[in-house]
Design a protein around this motif. Sequence first.
Motif, short mmCIF file in Angstrom:
data_model
loop_
_atom_site.label_atom_id
_atom_site.label_comp_id
_atom_site.label_asym_id
_atom_site.label_seq_id
_atom_site.Cartn_x
_atom_site.Cartn_y
_atom_site.Cartn_z
N GLN A 77 -7.99 -7.91 -0.04
CA GLN A 77 -7.29 -6.88 0.03
C GLN A 77 -5.55 -6.62 0.21
N GLU B 203 -2.37 -7.38 -1.36
CA GLU B 203 -1.07 -6.67 -0.67
C GLU B 203 0.09 -7.37 0.21
N LYS C 209 -2.39 2.82 8.63
CA LYS C 209 -2.34 3.76 6.90
C LYS C 209 -2.36 5.24 7.52
N ASP D 183 1.85 2.44 8.50
CA ASP D 183 1.50 0.45 7.58
C ASP D 183 3.05 -0.21 7.61
N GLU D 184 4.30 0.71 7.13
CA GLU D 184 5.15 -0.31 6.11
C GLU D 184 5.85 -0.58 7.74
N ARG E 154 0.85 -9.61 5.36
CA ARG E 154 0.61 -8.36 5.05
C ARG E 154 1.66 -8.01 5.64
N PRO F 34 4.04 -4.29 4.35
CA PRO F 34 4.02 -3.89 3.08
C PRO F 34 5.75 -2.79 2.79
N PRO G 147 4.27 -8.36 -2.67
CA PRO G 147 2.73 -8.78 -2.64
C PRO G 147 1.84 -9.51 -3.49
#
Length: 474
Positions: A58, A62, A258, A263-264, A309, A311, A316
């Motif tokens: 995953q 992403e 998250k 997260d971002e 990763r 975001p 992604p």
Amino acid sequence: MKNSLLLIVVLFAVYSCQTTTTKTPSKPNVIIIFTDDQGYQDVGSYGAVGFKTPNLDQMAAEGIRLTDFYAAQAVCSASRAGLLTGCYPNRLGIHGAFMPNSPKGLNPEETTIAEMLKTEGYKTAIYGKWHLGDAPEFLPTKQGFDEYFGIPFSNDMWPYHPQQGTIFNFGPLPLYENENIIDTLTDQSNLTTQITERSIQFIQENKSEPFFLYVAHPQPHVPLFVSDKFKGKSERGLYGDVIMEIDWSVGEILKTLKQEGIDENTMVIFTSDNGPWLAYGEHSGSALPLREGKGTALEGGQREPAIIRYPGKINPGRTLQTPMMNIDILPTIAELTGAQLPAKNIDGKSVWKIWTGESNESPQEAYYFYYHVNELQGVRYKNWKMYFPHKYRTLGGREGGKGGLPADYEYLTFDEIALYDLSKDISETNNVANEHPDVVEEIKALANGMRNKLGDALTNVEGTENRAPGMIHK
């Protein structure tokens, strides 16, 4: 009047909510998850057999998945030195794996990623395996890390080694909290869980300021240990169970990011220090379809799974084939965070534009594969990998050991220059040096340029830019 009062109340409520909401740091957080002896094939998206890694898969969906990413060297301490300093390990005078009570370690005068980011206001932590010197002056807390929980060297450097008393005579395996030994390990079954819990706690406590977290799992280096929650879960046996627990750990860290709303604003990098320790057979991983494993400059020794990763910053679902190496991570983080590069020469270069899709051209002319003390054994140049004559270890097609016991290696030699086109021959089976003399000469010229900088014991060229490791002065 009532309307005015109502407006004031609403504005005050909005202001109060804003001041109690978690402050998002202006600079990005950075997490590096670094495993030990994990093979190229040992992730689902890289072709794993007998176990699943849903969280890493995953993460790749992403983020980005790198197919041609290399460790700086095919052994523990040297690879970690390359990652944390952006230097070829031999530039630092570091080779092999430091033994307990070594008089040498990563020289505190070198600049680590942690030290670089400390100048930018980052909180820093390492949880897991250090292996860059266990003397007090070399510990992580002296190398830029605010917090340290873990072991100072490889998890097999303890009295329960299968070759204890015949080859080795190891003392106890200490567990450190910062600069203090808080336990002596006789069972490592819960270590992956403890490292994960510490990582989550660090994220939660530092979510309002920029942080650098280095999660350096001692697994899947032998001896293999897994908690009860993953014991017997894979078709691959104990090794598969261990990888599944590491995958769980990655998932818990990503879930925490998250939940905490950061997260971002967090870049997460997953990779390993070198290829699988094939001598241990069923307790080792797989580098297929690559050739050989840990302890060699061949592809199976240094090409690693690598997933990034971030975001909102990294588009992604992409797979990148441009060659890169873990020495490039420090300068990439520097570009991302605005941190100043180390004052001393480093070898890595930023690959941020490759990760973001702005370019697919490597900033490096080539990558150089040194091994042992200072032997230039191979060069990666575009799609080509060339080896100079040297000796390397192999099982020669035999199976590895069973039950946690290693098989014996034999040693073979490249008697002449070998050239492989990795775009057509990823397993390095067809030497095409005679068919491409022009490529051989190009790579020779590049190699000679590097020899003039860092030397080469194979050709009796002493390094001119090599720096010494730190030493304990008694």
